[in-house]
Design an enzyme around this catalytic site. Sequence first.
Site, PDB file in Angstrom:
ATOM      1  N   HIS A  56       0.863  -1.193   0.000  1.00 45.21           N
ATOM      2  CA  HIS A  56       0.000   0.000   0.000  1.00 45.21           C
ATOM      3  C   HIS A  56       0.895   1.236   0.000  1.00 45.21           C
ATOM      4  O   HIS A  56       1.393   1.654   1.045  1.00 45.21           O
ATOM      5  CB  HIS A  56      -0.905   0.023   1.236  1.00 45.21           C
ATOM      6  CG  HIS A  56      -1.901   1.132   1.231  1.00 45.21           C
ATOM      7  ND1 HIS A  56      -3.256   0.913   1.280  1.00 45.21           N
ATOM      8  CD2 HIS A  56      -1.750   2.478   1.170  1.00 45.21           C
ATOM      9  CE1 HIS A  56      -3.896   2.078   1.253  1.00 45.21           C
ATOM     10  NE2 HIS A  56      -2.988   3.049   1.185  1.00 45.21           N
TER      11      HIS A  56
ATOM     12  N   HIS B 219       1.663   5.296  -1.713  1.00 45.09           N
ATOM     13  CA  HIS B 219       1.326   6.483  -2.507  1.00 45.09           C
ATOM     14  C   HIS B 219       2.622   7.096  -3.035  1.00 45.09           C
ATOM     15  O   HIS B 219       3.505   7.461  -2.239  1.00 45.09           O
ATOM     16  CB  HIS B 219       0.599   7.519  -1.649  1.00 45.09           C
ATOM     17  CG  HIS B 219      -0.711   7.053  -1.111  1.00 45.09           C
ATOM     18  ND1 HIS B 219      -1.904   7.263  -1.769  1.00 45.09           N
ATOM     19  CD2 HIS B 219      -1.017   6.387   0.040  1.00 45.09           C
ATOM     20  CE1 HIS B 219      -2.902   6.750  -1.047  1.00 45.09           C
ATOM     21  NE2 HIS B 219      -2.377   6.204   0.053  1.00 45.09           N
TER      22      HIS B 219
ATOM     23  N   ARG C 282       2.313   9.601  -5.619  1.00 45.48           N
ATOM     24  CA  ARG C 282       1.888  10.847  -6.268  1.00 45.48           C
ATOM     25  C   ARG C 282       2.305  10.827  -7.746  1.00 45.48           C
ATOM     26  O   ARG C 282       2.497   9.767  -8.328  1.00 45.48           O
ATOM     27  CB  ARG C 282       2.410  12.078  -5.528  1.00 45.48           C
ATOM     28  CG  ARG C 282       2.159  12.098  -4.025  1.00 45.48           C
ATOM     29  CD  ARG C 282       0.708  11.883  -3.642  1.00 45.48           C
ATOM     30  NE  ARG C 282       0.512  12.069  -2.191  1.00 45.48           N
ATOM     31  CZ  ARG C 282      -0.502  11.556  -1.525  1.00 45.48           C
ATOM     32  NH1 ARG C 282      -1.414  10.825  -2.147  1.00 45.48           N
ATOM     33  NH2 ARG C 282      -0.636  11.785  -0.230  1.00 45.48           N
TER      34      ARG C 282
ATOM     35  N   ASN D  98      -5.156   7.218  -6.290  1.00 47.83           N
ATOM     36  CA  ASN D  98      -5.915   8.449  -5.997  1.00 47.83           C
ATOM     37  C   ASN D  98      -5.149   9.703  -6.413  1.00 47.83           C
ATOM     38  O   ASN D  98      -4.807  10.568  -5.611  1.00 47.83           O
ATOM     39  CB  ASN D  98      -6.331   8.521  -4.525  1.00 47.83           C
ATOM     40  CG  ASN D  98      -5.158   8.473  -3.565  1.00 47.83           C
ATOM     41  OD1 ASN D  98      -4.123   7.879  -3.858  1.00 47.83           O
ATOM     42  ND2 ASN D  98      -5.324   9.088  -2.406  1.00 47.83           N
TER      43      ASN D  98
ATOM     44  N   LYS E 220      -9.198  -0.279  -5.997  1.00 50.82           N
ATOM     45  CA  LYS E 220      -9.248   0.385  -4.698  1.00 50.82           C
ATOM     46  C   LYS E 220     -10.593   1.046  -4.459  1.00 50.82           C
ATOM     47  O   LYS E 220     -11.082   1.827  -5.286  1.00 50.82           O
ATOM     48  CB  LYS E 220      -8.145   1.451  -4.621  1.00 50.82           C
ATOM     49  CG  LYS E 220      -8.061   2.174  -3.275  1.00 50.82           C
ATOM     50  CD  LYS E 220      -7.740   1.211  -2.142  1.00 50.82           C
ATOM     51  CE  LYS E 220      -7.862   1.884  -0.775  1.00 50.82           C
ATOM     52  NZ  LYS E 220      -6.609   2.481  -0.331  1.00 50.82           N
TER      53      LYS E 220
ATOM     54  N   HIS F 287     -10.529   0.983   1.677  1.00 52.84           N
ATOM     55  CA  HIS F 287     -10.309   1.964   2.740  1.00 52.84           C
ATOM     56  C   HIS F 287     -11.496   1.812   3.690  1.00 52.84           C
ATOM     57  O   HIS F 287     -12.609   2.238   3.388  1.00 52.84           O
ATOM     58  CB  HIS F 287     -10.239   3.386   2.180  1.00 52.84           C
ATOM     59  CG  HIS F 287      -9.982   4.420   3.232  1.00 52.84           C
ATOM     60  ND1 HIS F 287      -8.798   5.130   3.303  1.00 52.84           N
ATOM     61  CD2 HIS F 287     -10.741   4.860   4.270  1.00 52.84           C
ATOM     62  CE1 HIS F 287      -8.854   5.958   4.338  1.00 52.84           C
ATOM     63  NE2 HIS F 287     -10.021   5.814   4.942  1.00 52.84           N
TER      64      HIS F 287
ATOM     65  N   HIS G  89      -4.756  -0.761   5.752  1.00 53.30           N
ATOM     66  CA  HIS G  89      -4.238   0.019   6.884  1.00 53.30           C
ATOM     67  C   HIS G  89      -5.162  -0.044   8.108  1.00 53.30           C
ATOM     68  O   HIS G  89      -5.655   0.970   8.584  1.00 53.30           O
ATOM     69  CB  HIS G  89      -3.954   1.465   6.494  1.00 53.30           C
ATOM     70  CG  HIS G  89      -5.002   2.139   5.640  1.00 53.30           C
ATOM     71  ND1 HIS G  89      -6.341   2.176   5.948  1.00 53.30           N
ATOM     72  CD2 HIS G  89      -4.875   2.827   4.468  1.00 53.30           C
ATOM     73  CE1 HIS G  89      -6.995   2.843   5.023  1.00 53.30           C
ATOM     74  NE2 HIS G  89      -6.144   3.241   4.111  1.00 53.30           N
TER      75      HIS G  89
ATOM     76  N   LEU H  53      -5.090   9.319   7.921  1.00 50.46           N
ATOM     77  CA  LEU H  53      -6.414   8.702   7.897  1.00 50.46           C
ATOM     78  C   LEU H  53      -6.292   7.289   7.356  1.00 50.46           C
ATOM     79  O   LEU H  53      -5.719   7.111   6.273  1.00 50.46           O
ATOM     80  CB  LEU H  53      -7.375   9.520   7.030  1.00 50.46           C
ATOM     81  CG  LEU H  53      -7.825  10.872   7.621  1.00 50.46           C
ATOM     82  CD1 LEU H  53      -8.635  11.662   6.597  1.00 50.46           C
ATOM     83  CD2 LEU H  53      -8.629  10.664   8.902  1.00 50.46           C
TER      84      LEU H  53
ATOM     85  N   ASP I 253       1.255   2.668   3.608  1.00 48.04           N
ATOM     86  CA  ASP I 253       0.394   3.835   3.403  1.00 48.04           C
ATOM     87  C   ASP I 253       1.225   5.108   3.481  1.00 48.04           C
ATOM     88  O   ASP I 253       0.755   6.150   3.937  1.00 48.04           O
ATOM     89  CB  ASP I 253      -0.754   3.874   4.412  1.00 48.04           C
ATOM     90  CG  ASP I 253      -1.849   4.878   4.022  1.00 48.04           C
ATOM     91  OD1 ASP I 253      -1.906   5.266   2.841  1.00 48.04           O
ATOM     92  OD2 ASP I 253      -2.630   5.278   4.907  1.00 48.04           O
TER      93      ASP I 253
ATOM     94  N   ALA J 287      -3.895  14.822   5.360  1.00 50.38           N
ATOM     95  CA  ALA J 287      -3.678  13.577   6.090  1.00 50.38           C
ATOM     96  C   ALA J 287      -2.645  12.724   5.367  1.00 50.38           C
ATOM     97  O   ALA J 287      -2.698  12.567   4.150  1.00 50.38           O
ATOM     98  CB  ALA J 287      -4.991  12.809   6.221  1.00 50.38           C
TER      99      ALA J 287
END
Length: 348
Positions: A18, A20, A22, A46, A104, A141, A179, A224, A252, A268
């Site tokens: 998991h 991110h 960007r 995302n 997701k 999530h 998470h 979060l 995460d 977050a």
Amino acid sequence: MPQSNIQTLSIIQPDDWHLHLRDGDVLQSTASQAAKQFRRAIIMPNLRPPVTTTEAAQQYRKRILDALPGNTNFEPLMTLYLTDNTPPEEIRKAKESGIVHGVKLYPAGATTNSDAGVTSLDRCIPTLEEMQKQGIPLLMHGEVTDPSIDIFDREAVFIDKVLIPLRKKLPDLKIVFEHITTKAAAEYVTEADGYIGATVTPHHLLFNRNSLFVGGIRPHYYCLPILKREENRQALLKAVTHKNSRFFAGTDSAPHAKGAKENACGCAGCYTASHAIELYVQAFEEVGELEKLEWFTSINGPKFYNLPVNRNKITLVKEEWKIPDELPFGHEKVIPLMAGESIHWKLK
């Protein structure tokens, strides 16, 4: 905090289930830092706009690979962003591509860039049925977004209101409860029947909600799902150190530029990609379970995703070092979790 007598630790190179990264000019730093720690990573979709199609996932994957140094063997495992309108045909395309490893679920409004997320799973049933057929996991999530529900209770309510009804309706759908942060989630994943796994972050293993307020408001500990009570942290540590193959590492790691975190309405996300494995080692050492670490970081995840376990190994040494105060983030800076603090394991 208990200390072990072990001075050197060698484990199969871990994966991050998991992550991110960007997009754009920050990829050169985020992808390179993650690649120093992990062989593979499930990449979150995302972005703005979100990665909703297989074609977009292929393009994003190419941008990630192009941003990496030439001698890197890091493999991004792509995902799609589920919407109310994702068609079953897109799931078939995703399966045929060979590069998409999950879809997701962001409940609309649950976290960063989730405004295009699902408003009701009832709208997604044909697509979820196709995912069940194709063996593509749903990465959830796990929080409800009802503002009347206390933020510290939203994961537990999600289990009762969303997760259990969905799994009764689609019992063969593979699910990753992402998470997890609560005793309720750890117990549910441990005891439930069927195809379910869970990722756990290093920050939820190391910190409770008190860490948000030590000496003032600490925005770089704000994530979060939010940090929870100590009893929940202890439940997570118990879950991940009992060789239960349903739990695996998912950092995460979620970078935001320093100014986006340190303002009146900060974003977050905790940034850990640069030192996540050291943080996981510290958490396992705290409870005297270093011998269980490799299962959690390197074996359980590939088993769940039907992928081979990595062949190469990494070595960590007992050596105190200071986490940098800041790291590059495109043309800006990102503040890593525990910036300026010392940690006593180091990736060799």
